[in-house]
Enzyme design. Structure first.
Site, PDB file in Angstrom:
ATOM      1  N   ASP A 130      24.766 -14.199 -13.536  1.00 57.68           N
ATOM      2  CA  ASP A 130      24.853 -14.987 -12.301  1.00 57.68           C
ATOM      3  C   ASP A 130      25.832 -16.118 -12.594  1.00 57.68           C
ATOM      4  OD1 ASP A 130      22.742 -15.444  -9.681  1.00 57.68           O
ATOM      5  OD2 ASP A 130      24.054 -17.115 -10.237  1.00 57.68           O
TER       6      ASP A 130
ATOM      7  N   GLU B 114       8.526  -9.915  -0.459  1.00 55.83           N
ATOM      8  CA  GLU B 114       8.212 -11.092  -1.261  1.00 55.83           C
ATOM      9  C   GLU B 114       6.700 -11.248  -1.313  1.00 55.83           C
ATOM     10  OE1 GLU B 114      10.443 -14.547  -0.118  1.00 55.83           O
ATOM     11  OE2 GLU B 114      12.256 -13.356   0.132  1.00 55.83           O
TER      12      GLU B 114
ATOM     13  N   LEU C 283      11.539  -4.146  -1.205  1.00 53.90           N
ATOM     14  CA  LEU C 283      10.424  -4.950  -1.723  1.00 53.90           C
ATOM     15  C   LEU C 283      10.111  -6.121  -0.795  1.00 53.90           C
ATOM     16  CD1 LEU C 283      11.882  -7.661  -3.179  1.00 53.90           C
ATOM     17  CD2 LEU C 283      12.466  -5.874  -4.829  1.00 53.90           C
TER      18      LEU C 283
ATOM     19  N   LYS D 152      18.500   1.110   5.285  1.00 51.57           N
ATOM     20  CA  LYS D 152      17.951  -0.240   5.050  1.00 51.57           C
ATOM     21  C   LYS D 152      17.894  -1.037   6.367  1.00 51.57           C
ATOM     22  CE  LYS D 152      16.673  -4.081   3.355  1.00 51.57           C
ATOM     23  NZ  LYS D 152      16.637  -4.765   2.125  1.00 51.57           N
TER      24      LYS D 152
ATOM     25  N   ALA E  97      -0.116  -9.524  15.601  1.00 59.15           N
ATOM     26  CA  ALA E  97       0.541 -10.505  16.477  1.00 59.15           C
ATOM     27  C   ALA E  97       0.462 -11.884  15.831  1.00 59.15           C
ATOM     28  CB  ALA E  97      -0.135 -10.505  17.835  1.00 59.15           C
TER      29      ALA E  97
ATOM     30  N   CYS F 150      15.059 -11.473   5.310  1.00 60.00           N
ATOM     31  CA  CYS F 150      15.552 -10.121   5.648  1.00 60.00           C
ATOM     32  C   CYS F 150      15.537  -9.781   7.134  1.00 60.00           C
ATOM     33  CB  CYS F 150      14.751  -9.070   4.891  1.00 60.00           C
ATOM     34  SG  CYS F 150      15.169  -9.032   3.165  1.00 60.00           S
TER      35      CYS F 150
END
Ligand code: UDX
Length: 427
Positions: free
Chosen positions: A30, A155, A153, A204, A252, A260
């Site tokens: 990173d 969270e 996935l 996706k 609801a 996402c």
């Protein structure tokens, strides 16, 4: 196998931990050197149950290495996953600049055959563009291939989801790429969906858009249930028993948030309309979500009867869902902002975070947040809110209104303690 990962957000870190768990050697890169320094000391920048322990364990056994730069040859990695962020631009399309920068740098580092796997969520056509860019830069086409392998996935349960997926989707151009990816995931017992590059990229977006549509559908239903005096929770439960519908994503509430769903619905919508394709369903999905918090505030205000200035309300929960410290696109935070804009004084509590929200007072104790309050609003379904002492809640509050913004509290228990229960679409 030696595997590289570029981009260490939620997806990159979880992928790294899971691949180390599957006995691979993983080099994680990173460009944020501060983050890399902390990771080397065992400090994981995000809260995800089990992740820190898993990363620490595999740093100690040498399966995980962290670096802030790509090395030539990338440590002999046969497979490199790209998991950089693709955040939304103002028009809703994803910002692919981080991906593009990584590809250009990677192009100069390939020394032997490398499979480049795009795990970041990207619009259909992006993997083909990556392959073409590498070719245009002059990388020998026998030395690389490109694949798509989206993540699904959630969270809060990310490690479990990645170790026990419903399916692994891989988009490939060659059998060699498909078999390398199967080798990467050896040890995971699941089915493989093998497609073209662009179908995998689209799966996706389509999956997240469909799940978001289920939530917006049930939220729209909650409005009509409220008007007709029907309990939407009973309706969802009844619908769930039809195997064609299923039990998931029919809860609801205040609407969907997170990194996402809002982003992917926006990106798919943008991809369609920019090609002249109208998407009325997707537009409505977004519209319902964008107005659900306002609808809930209107219900709350109505239930107070006469308007009184500076009413005090307690909001429990700030993260976009429980078991995470993520507040991106959180409906709870949006609710707090809108409540203060509507003249409410907001006392807030969350077990993990205290985000900066103008005019909101944060408390370290959930019961202390209730003092002087006319109402308590549950904005995130942290399990500790289910096990509260409701008589203590009643004692601390000035008023007695409980607004369950996630429809998950045991209504009977709260009512027995003297609270007036109001849910989303639950008259
Ligand atoms: C989601 C997808 O589930 C995952 O497959 C994808 O890879 C990333 O996006 P995540 O954002 O972690 O995962 O959370 P998820 O559990 O899907 O919930 C998203 C939002 O929808 C949350 O704000 C949640 O509160 C809301 N939600 C979910 C509802 O309002 N009702 C439901 O019934 C389910």
């Amino acid at each position: 196998m030696n595997i590289g990962i570029i981009g260490l957000g939620y997806v990159g870190l979880t992928t790294a931990a899971v691949l180390a768990e599957l006995n691979h050697h993983v080099i994680c890169v990173d460009n944020d050197s501060g983050k890399i320094g902390r990771l080397r000391q065992g400090i994981v920048p995000i809260y995800e149950p089990g992740l820190e322990e898993c990363i620490t364990r595999h740093c100690q056994d040498g399966r995980l290495l962290f670096s802030d730069r790509m090395e030539d040859g990338f440590g002999g990695c046969q497979v490199i996953f790209i998991t950089v962020g693709t955040p939304p631009l103002d028009n809703g399309s994803p910002d692919l600049s981080a991906l593009s920068a990584v590809i250009i740098e990677l192009a100069n580092r390939i020394r032997s055959f490398t499979l480049i796997v795009i795990k970041s969520t990207v619009p259909p056509g992006t993997c083909e563009w990556v392959a073409k860019t590498l070719l245009d830069i002059g990388v020998d086409p026998t030395q690389y291939d490109v694949a798509s392998n989206p993540e699904f996935l959630r969270e809060g349960t990310a490690l479990h989801d990645m170790l026990h997926p419903d399916r692994i989707v891989i988009g490939v151009r060659t059998e060699r790429a498909a078999s390398l990816l199967r080798e990467v995931y050896t040890g995971i017992d699941t089915i493989y969906t093998v497609t073209s590059l662009s179908a995998s990229e689209m799966i996706k977006y389509a999956s997240n858009a469909f799940l978001a549509a289920k939530i917006s559908f049930v939220n729209e239903l909650s409005r009509v249930c409220d008007a007709l005096g029907v309990d939407v929770a009973e309706v969802s439960a009844g619908m769930s028993q039809d195997v064609r519908i299923g039990p998931h994503f029919l809860q609801a509430g205040l609407g969907y948030g997170g990194s996402c769903f809002p982003k992917d619905v926006g990106a798919l919508y943008h991809a369609a309309v920019s090609r002249g394709v109208a998407m009325p369903i997707l537009r409505a999905v977004k519209e319902i979500n964008d107005t659900q918090v306002d609808w809930c505030i209107d219900k709350l205000s109505e239930s107070f009867g006469d308007f009184e200035e500076h009413r005090q309300v307690a909001v429990w929960g700030a993260t976009f869902k429980p078991d995470t410290d993520d507040i991106r696109e959180s409906r709870a935070v949006l609710l707090m902002k809108k409540l203060t804009e509507s003249g409410y004084q907001v006392h807030a509590y969350d077990p993990l975070v205290k985000p900066e929200v103008p005019h909101v007072w944060w408390f370290n104790d959930m019961y202390d947040a209730l003092v002087h309050c006319d109402a308590l609003i549950i904005a995130t379904e942290w399990s500790l809110f289910q096990d509260v002492d409701w008589s203590e809640v009643t004692k601390r509050m000035k008023g007695n209104l409980l607004f369950d913004g996630r429809n998950f509290i045991d209504r009977k228990k709260a009512e027995e303690a003297g609270l007036r229960y109001l849910g989303v679409g639950r008259p």
